[in-house]
Write an enzyme that holds these catalytic residues in place. Structure first.
Site, PDB file in Angstrom:
ATOM      1  N   HIS A  25       0.833  -1.202   0.000  1.00 26.54           N
ATOM      2  CA  HIS A  25       0.000   0.000   0.000  1.00 26.54           C
ATOM      3  C   HIS A  25       0.871   1.256   0.000  1.00 26.54           C
ATOM      4  CE1 HIS A  25      -3.518  -2.402   1.518  1.00 26.54           C
ATOM      5  NE2 HIS A  25      -2.547  -3.104   2.055  1.00 26.54           N
ATOM      6  N   TYR A  54      -2.356  -1.657   9.051  1.00 30.24           N
ATOM      7  CA  TYR A  54      -1.136  -2.187   8.451  1.00 30.24           C
ATOM      8  C   TYR A  54      -0.236  -2.819   9.519  1.00 30.24           C
ATOM      9  CZ  TYR A  54      -2.610   1.391   5.070  1.00 30.24           C
ATOM     10  OH  TYR A  54      -3.336   2.179   4.215  1.00 30.24           O
ATOM     11  N   HIS A 125      -2.622  -3.402  -3.504  1.00 29.92           N
ATOM     12  CA  HIS A 125      -4.024  -3.165  -3.171  1.00 29.92           C
ATOM     13  C   HIS A 125      -4.864  -2.905  -4.422  1.00 29.92           C
ATOM     14  CE1 HIS A 125      -7.015  -0.777  -0.394  1.00 29.92           C
ATOM     15  NE2 HIS A 125      -7.541  -1.866  -0.911  1.00 29.92           N
ATOM     16  N   LYS A 131      -8.673   1.605  -6.989  1.00 30.86           N
ATOM     17  CA  LYS A 131      -7.799   2.696  -6.586  1.00 30.86           C
ATOM     18  C   LYS A 131      -6.387   2.392  -7.067  1.00 30.86           C
ATOM     19  CE  LYS A 131      -8.786   2.297  -2.251  1.00 30.86           C
ATOM     20  NZ  LYS A 131      -8.777   2.551  -0.804  1.00 30.86           N
ATOM     21  N   CYS A 133      -3.451   2.137  -5.688  1.00 35.59           N
ATOM     22  CA  CYS A 133      -2.646   1.927  -4.489  1.00 35.59           C
ATOM     23  C   CYS A 133      -1.988   0.553  -4.538  1.00 35.59           C
ATOM     24  CB  CYS A 133      -3.523   2.047  -3.248  1.00 35.59           C
ATOM     25  SG  CYS A 133      -2.707   1.598  -1.691  1.00 35.59           S
TER      26      CYS A 133
END
Length: 252
Positions: A25, A54, A125, A131, A133
């Site tokens: 990420h 995380y 991700h 997204k 990411c």
């Protein structure tokens, strides 16, 4: 709540829970004030979570910080948290991530991969979410193949023979083929032969049809557990070597 260590001093400790994937990420911020896992912790608590989702956070200077305890399931990839580890790098724009961050990421991921018999899968991700990411090219940074596994450095793979893996009387050589569920062909047939040979004592008796299906995958997992390899269905170079050595030992 965080434990900060210099990158060179960081040592990954394998958790007791089952892990098969490490998710990557970025923090979506280039603000220097946000360059700390405590900020992530505050953001995630504001969402109603128990704390940072995380397991690791990598600062712009390369410092690796621990977030959520590694033995706890993370909260970083909806629908994929079980069986995973989450790593976040501070940053938003691709050109603002630092060499120190990427070096720390490589070191951390090398430790993780080694702890899991070189069979950890690394994914971004963005592969499962709408997204961008992480925004950096994590496959290039970590040297991943299309499935998310670390590619062995050039020169580390031992050559095997094409027609029968290995057939030491043959002159044509190729690298050990990486196999996974859904693959088909002669290499899968040879794998099934090796599984039947090495796993006869476990009752493994596969149809040698060249189709890597569920039964072949389960046989791979069972034998990898028997030989203390991390139990995923993926077959890479050292798995080939283990199976070939087992076949030779039984034939002796």
């Amino acid at each position: 709540m965080s434990k900060q260590q210099e990158p060179a001093m960081f040592h990954f400790a394998k958790p007791a829970r089952t892990v098969h994937t490490t998710w990557l990420h970025c923090s979506a911020s280039d603000n220097p004030k946000h360059d700390d896992v405590s900020v992530m912790d505050a953001w995630h608590k504001a969402r109603g979570w128990s704390g940072v989702g995380y397991h690791f956070f990598i600062k712009r200077d390369g410092t690796v910080q621990t977030g959520r305890p590694i033995n706890r399931i993370g909260a970083h990839v909806a629908g994929h948290n079980t069986g995973s580890i989450g790593i976040c790098l501070h940053g938003l724009k691709e050109d603002r991530f630092t060499k120190a961050q990427f070096e720390s990421l490589r070191k951390l991921c090398r430790q993780i991969n080694a702890a899991y018999g070189l069979q950890m899968r690394f994914r971004g991700h963005r592969e499962v979410a709408a997204k961008a990411c992480p925004v950096f090219d994590y496959r290039k940074v970590l040297g991943l193949d299309s499935k998310g596994y670390v590619i062995e450095p050039v020169g580390t793979r031992e050559p095997v023979r094409l027609n029968a893996i290995p057939d030491t009387d043959s002159a044509a050589t190729v690298n050990y083929p990486e196999l996974d569920i859904g693959d088909r062909g002669d290499a899968v047939k040879r794998l099934q032969e090796l599984l039947n040979s090495a796993g006869a004592f476990m009752g493994i008796d596969l149809k040698v049809d060249g189709i890597f299906g569920g039964q072949t995958a389960q046989a791979v997992i069972d034998l990898k557990q028997e030989y203390d390899l991390y139990p995923t269905p993926v077959v890479v170079a050292h798995v080939w070597r283990t199976l070939i050595a087992a076949e030779k030992a039984q034939a002796a």
